[in-house]
Design an enzyme around this catalytic site. Structure first.
Site, PDB file in Angstrom:
ATOM      1  N   GLY A 175       0.838  -1.195   0.000  1.00 48.57           N
ATOM      2  CA  GLY A 175       0.000   0.000   0.000  1.00 48.57           C
ATOM      3  C   GLY A 175       0.869   1.238   0.000  1.00 48.57           C
ATOM      4  O   GLY A 175       2.032   1.199  -0.427  1.00 48.57           O
ATOM      5  N   SER A 176       0.307   2.323   0.499  1.00 46.77           N
ATOM      6  CA  SER A 176       0.999   3.607   0.388  1.00 46.77           C
ATOM      7  C   SER A 176       2.099   3.744   1.446  1.00 46.77           C
ATOM      8  O   SER A 176       2.058   3.102   2.501  1.00 46.77           O
ATOM      9  CB  SER A 176      -0.015   4.739   0.533  1.00 46.77           C
ATOM     10  N   GLU A 236       5.641  -3.338   0.979  1.00 43.54           N
ATOM     11  CA  GLU A 236       5.674  -3.116  -0.476  1.00 43.54           C
ATOM     12  C   GLU A 236       4.944  -1.802  -0.713  1.00 43.54           C
ATOM     13  O   GLU A 236       3.710  -1.769  -0.720  1.00 43.54           O
ATOM     14  CB  GLU A 236       4.958  -4.271  -1.207  1.00 43.54           C
ATOM     15  N   LEU A 237       5.710  -0.714  -0.876  1.00 42.50           N
ATOM     16  CA  LEU A 237       5.097   0.615  -0.861  1.00 42.50           C
ATOM     17  C   LEU A 237       5.139   1.272  -2.237  1.00 42.50           C
ATOM     18  O   LEU A 237       5.327   0.609  -3.239  1.00 42.50           O
ATOM     19  CB  LEU A 237       5.780   1.473   0.216  1.00 42.50           C
ATOM     20  N   CYS A 284       1.953   0.325  -8.945  1.00 41.96           N
ATOM     21  CA  CYS A 284       3.041   0.856  -8.104  1.00 41.96           C
ATOM     22  C   CYS A 284       4.302   1.083  -8.917  1.00 41.96           C
ATOM     23  O   CYS A 284       5.125   1.914  -8.547  1.00 41.96           O
ATOM     24  CB  CYS A 284       3.308  -0.070  -6.940  1.00 41.96           C
ATOM     25  N   GLU A 341       4.298  10.513  -5.570  1.00 42.92           N
ATOM     26  CA  GLU A 341       3.699   9.416  -6.343  1.00 42.92           C
ATOM     27  C   GLU A 341       2.358   9.886  -6.914  1.00 42.92           C
ATOM     28  O   GLU A 341       1.424  10.179  -6.162  1.00 42.92           O
ATOM     29  CB  GLU A 341       3.467   8.191  -5.453  1.00 42.92           C
TER      30      GLU A 341
HETATM   31  P1  NAP Z   1      -3.467   2.452   1.098  1.00 42.18           P
HETATM   32  O1  NAP Z   1      -4.407   3.573   1.193  1.00 42.18           O
HETATM   33  O2  NAP Z   1      -2.176   2.546   1.828  1.00 42.18           O
HETATM   34  O3  NAP Z   1      -4.285   1.142   1.573  1.00 42.18           O
HETATM   35  C1  NAP Z   1      -3.725  -0.127   1.533  1.00 42.18           C
HETATM   36  C2  NAP Z   1      -4.388  -1.006   2.568  1.00 42.18           C
HETATM   37  O4  NAP Z   1      -4.079  -0.527   3.877  1.00 42.18           O
HETATM   38  C3  NAP Z   1      -5.908  -1.038   2.472  1.00 42.18           C
HETATM   39  O5  NAP Z   1      -6.350  -2.343   2.747  1.00 42.18           O
HETATM   40  C4  NAP Z   1      -6.313  -0.076   3.570  1.00 42.18           C
HETATM   41  O6  NAP Z   1      -7.608  -0.315   4.059  1.00 42.18           O
HETATM   42  C5  NAP Z   1      -5.279  -0.406   4.614  1.00 42.18           C
HETATM   43  N1  NAP Z   1      -5.087   0.619   5.655  1.00 42.18           N
HETATM   44  C6  NAP Z   1      -5.459   1.923   5.639  1.00 42.18           C
HETATM   45  N2  NAP Z   1      -5.102   2.514   6.801  1.00 42.18           N
HETATM   46  C7  NAP Z   1      -4.491   1.567   7.558  1.00 42.18           C
HETATM   47  C8  NAP Z   1      -3.893   1.559   8.855  1.00 42.18           C
HETATM   48  N3  NAP Z   1      -3.825   2.653   9.615  1.00 42.18           N
HETATM   49  N4  NAP Z   1      -3.365   0.397   9.320  1.00 42.18           N
HETATM   50  C9  NAP Z   1      -3.402  -0.707   8.563  1.00 42.18           C
HETATM   51  N5  NAP Z   1      -3.947  -0.768   7.321  1.00 42.18           N
HETATM   52  C10 NAP Z   1      -4.483   0.367   6.829  1.00 42.18           C
HETATM   53  O7  NAP Z   1      -3.087   2.133  -0.429  1.00 42.18           O
HETATM   54  P2  NAP Z   1      -4.046   2.030  -1.682  1.00 42.18           P
HETATM   55  O8  NAP Z   1      -4.515   3.390  -2.042  1.00 42.18           O
HETATM   56  O9  NAP Z   1      -5.020   0.941  -1.493  1.00 42.18           O
HETATM   57  O10 NAP Z   1      -2.994   1.526  -2.779  1.00 42.18           O
HETATM   58  C11 NAP Z   1      -2.164   2.370  -3.485  1.00 42.18           C
HETATM   59  C12 NAP Z   1      -0.764   2.366  -2.911  1.00 42.18           C
HETATM   60  O11 NAP Z   1      -0.247   1.047  -2.881  1.00 42.18           O
HETATM   61  C13 NAP Z   1       0.212   3.145  -3.794  1.00 42.18           C
HETATM   62  O12 NAP Z   1       1.069   3.889  -2.976  1.00 42.18           O
HETATM   63  C14 NAP Z   1       0.965   2.053  -4.528  1.00 42.18           C
HETATM   64  O13 NAP Z   1       2.229   2.417  -5.001  1.00 42.18           O
HETATM   65  C15 NAP Z   1       1.042   1.004  -3.470  1.00 42.18           C
HETATM   66  N6  NAP Z   1       1.300  -0.301  -4.064  1.00 42.18           N
HETATM   67  C16 NAP Z   1       2.537  -0.872  -3.895  1.00 42.18           C
HETATM   68  C17 NAP Z   1       2.822  -2.096  -4.491  1.00 42.18           C
HETATM   69  C18 NAP Z   1       4.155  -2.773  -4.325  1.00 42.18           C
HETATM   70  O14 NAP Z   1       4.245  -3.957  -4.608  1.00 42.18           O
HETATM   71  N7  NAP Z   1       5.190  -2.064  -3.883  1.00 42.18           N
HETATM   72  C19 NAP Z   1       1.834  -2.735  -5.234  1.00 42.18           C
HETATM   73  C20 NAP Z   1       0.589  -2.126  -5.385  1.00 42.18           C
HETATM   74  C21 NAP Z   1       0.330  -0.913  -4.774  1.00 42.18           C
HETATM   75  P3  NAP Z   1      -8.853   0.584   3.539  1.00 42.18           P
HETATM   76  O15 NAP Z   1      -8.949   0.296   2.076  1.00 42.18           O
HETATM   77  O16 NAP Z   1      -9.979   0.068   4.338  1.00 42.18           O
HETATM   78  O17 NAP Z   1      -8.503   2.002   3.815  1.00 42.18           O
END
Ligand code: NAP
Length: 470
Positions: free
Chosen positions: A225-226, A245-246, A279, A373
């Site tokens: 995630g982010s 994996e950010l 990502c 990003e």
């Molecule tokens: P995100 O907002 O960080 O959410 C990811 C996950 O974390 C969701 O399941 C979210 O739940 C959960 N989450 C939110 N707040 C949390 C907390 N305080 N504690 C624990 N978990 C929490 O990311 P996204 O918008 O879904 O995805 C986009 C990001 O992912 C981008 O930055 C992208 O680059 C990154 N990404 C990285 C890779 C890699 O392999 N490096 C691959 C794909 C994506 P909710 O949905 O319920 O908020």
């Protein structure tokens, strides 16, 4: 759909809607788990971990192979669900299901390769006959928190290795795209996963995240995630193993000797796939001044051919973003760049969740569209004069997940591989390439630890050292 906790499919009166971002229609609802639900899931996973530890590696292999077969048979059903909930075009949905089949199959194979090693105890001074070896053992309960953009394959990258290694796993899918993860849970159970070895808890990450990752019964957190959420999890998880994996703002360097047609194809596939919500999307295009004008002309013509619209329409080549707010944020960053001197050669407008594919030229590295990003369907092109400047610009980022270069010059390619700080480096491809078997993970603030079943399994196991004394 229901969530899966404690060996049962459960519903709750409080729930969240899952929406098709193209037309805002409600596809389904999922329950919003309470903190008590989460606690039950963790307690159940502790029992599930015991059941998994009792399951032989061969049986874990069979179970994962069967899961992969089920996914393959139901490709169309899975592809439609993930296309509808995420917004990616149906063709990309089918590709994602195919990749998840690979990820789960590879994980099953790796269940058979959990080796320890013998230790050369007699190489230690004062050896008195000890015999030593190591055992690889599962961590126990793994929490798997996944993002919205690959709602099936990125869950498979966590669940497959976790179960292959003999752990139980608690899936917390993204709230925008939970349906694919729920369907994957169904497939795992149908394939013979012990009833409590998998939990799929739906609901808000900001509410459930802290209690999940700080619970001492959870021994491993794997998060995609982010950056900011990842950092918070690291702070909250304390003395628990984590894989992060950010995000990224991946660079693509175009050297003066590059084949422009190939570069344009690579820029489009890496920059606009999944509406730029990958990502490893190509975001910062660093192009030689020698070919700058020709490249921009060819790229603009290529981007003109992208057909936007309903992601389920087979003729469409780019669907909506996951949320209208994201399209609005991307547009704000683009307008900010334009008002600071960048030129929008094509695109630059949006409606609802649909943002037009956009090419920005003359972008300064300190503009937000280049510095942070973007995670949307736009590329930011900046000219450079020589390889030193190109490498310096590529490294001007807090991130380091993937990078690409187009060149026929081996010396430039070698310098790129040695000097660019990135976990994945692609020569003659955009940065968006990934094969699921590769070790995959970022440097710097793009995270720590690797995915790819063989490597994720290392992260989801611990080493025990055993010494027999005479
Ligand atoms: P995100 O907002 O960080 O959410 C990811 C996950 O974390 C969701 O399941 C979210 O739940 C959960 N989450 C939110 N707040 C949390 C907390 N305080 N504690 C624990 N978990 C929490 O990311 P996204 O918008 O879904 O995805 C986009 C990001 O992912 C981008 O930055 C992208 O680059 C990154 N990404 C990285 C890779 C890699 O392999 N490096 C691959 C794909 C994506 P909710 O949905 O319920 O908020």
């Amino acid at each position: 759909m229901k969530m899966y906790i404690g060996g049962e499919w459960v519903d709750r009166s409080e729930n969240g809607e899952v929406v098709n971002p193209y037309d805002n229609s409600v596809i389904d609802t999922v329950p919003s788990a309470s903190i008590e639900d989460l606690d039950s899931a963790i307690a159940s996973a502790v029992r599930g971990a015991k059941a998994m530890a009792d399951m032989s590696a061969y049986d874990r292999f069979l179970m994962l192979r069967k899961t992969a077969d089920i996914l393959q048979e139901r490709t169309e059903e899975f592809a439609r669900i993930l296309s509808m909930e995420e917004g990616k075009i149906i063709g990309e949905g089918r590709v994602e299901v195919g990749r998840a089949v690979q990820t789960i199959s590879l994980s099953g194979e790796e269940a058979k390769r959990l080796y320890g090693e013998t230790l050369p105890m007699d190489a230690a001074p004062g050896w008195t006959g000890q015999l030593g070896f190591t055992l690889r053992v599962p961590c126990g309960v793994v929490a798997a928190i996944s993002p919205f953009n690959f709602p099936l394959n990125l869950v498979a990258h966590k669940v497959g290795p976790a179960l292959a290694a003999g752990n139980a796993v608690i899936i917390k899918p993204a709230s925008d795209t939970p349906l694919s993860a729920i369907k994957l849970t169904e497939a795992l159970l149908e394939a013979g996963a012990p009833a409590e070895a998998v939990q799929c808890v739906t609901g808000s990450g900001s509410r459930l995240g802290d209690p999940l990752v700080s619970d001492p019964r959870v021994r491993k957190v794997t998060f995609t995630g982010s950056r900011d959420v990842g950092e918070r999890i690291c702070r909250t998880a304390g003395l628990t193993k984590v894989t992060m994996e950010l995000g990224s703002n991946s660079p693509l360097i175009v050297m003066p000797d590059a084949d422009i047609d190939k570069v344009v194809a690579g820029t489009i596939s890496s920059g606009f796939a999944n509406a730029g919500q990958v990502c490893i999307s190509a975001q910062r295009i660093i192009a030689s001044r020698d070919i700058y004008g020709d490249y921009l002309d060819a790229l603009t013509q290529g981007v003109e051919r992208i057909q936007t619209g309903d992601q389920l329409d087979e003729s469409v080549t780019m669907g909506p973003m996951v949320r209208a707010e994201d399209a609005s944020r991307v547009n704000e960053w683009i307008q900010e760049a334009v008002s600071s001197g960048a030129r929008a050669l094509i695109g630059g407008e949006y409606s609802g969740a649909m943002h037009a594919p956009t090419v920005l030229a003359d972008v300064q590295p300190d503009m937000r569209v280049s510095r942070e990003e973007l995670f949307g369907p736009a590329v930011a092109v900046t000219p450079f004069s020589d390889i030193d400047e190109a490498i310096e610009m590529a490294n001007q980022s807090n991130y380091g997940l993937s990078a690409g270069i187009f060149t026929q010059n081996v010396d430039w390619a070698m310098r790129f591989a040695r000097e660019v700080d990135s976990g994945n480096l692609h020569i003659n491809s955009g940065p968006g390439f990934r094969a699921d078997l590769m070790p995959y993970g970022g440097l710097k603030e793009s995270g720590m630890g690797k995915e790819g079943p063989r490597y994720a399994i290392q992260e989801m196991t611990e080493t025990k050292t055993v010494v027999f004394h005479p």
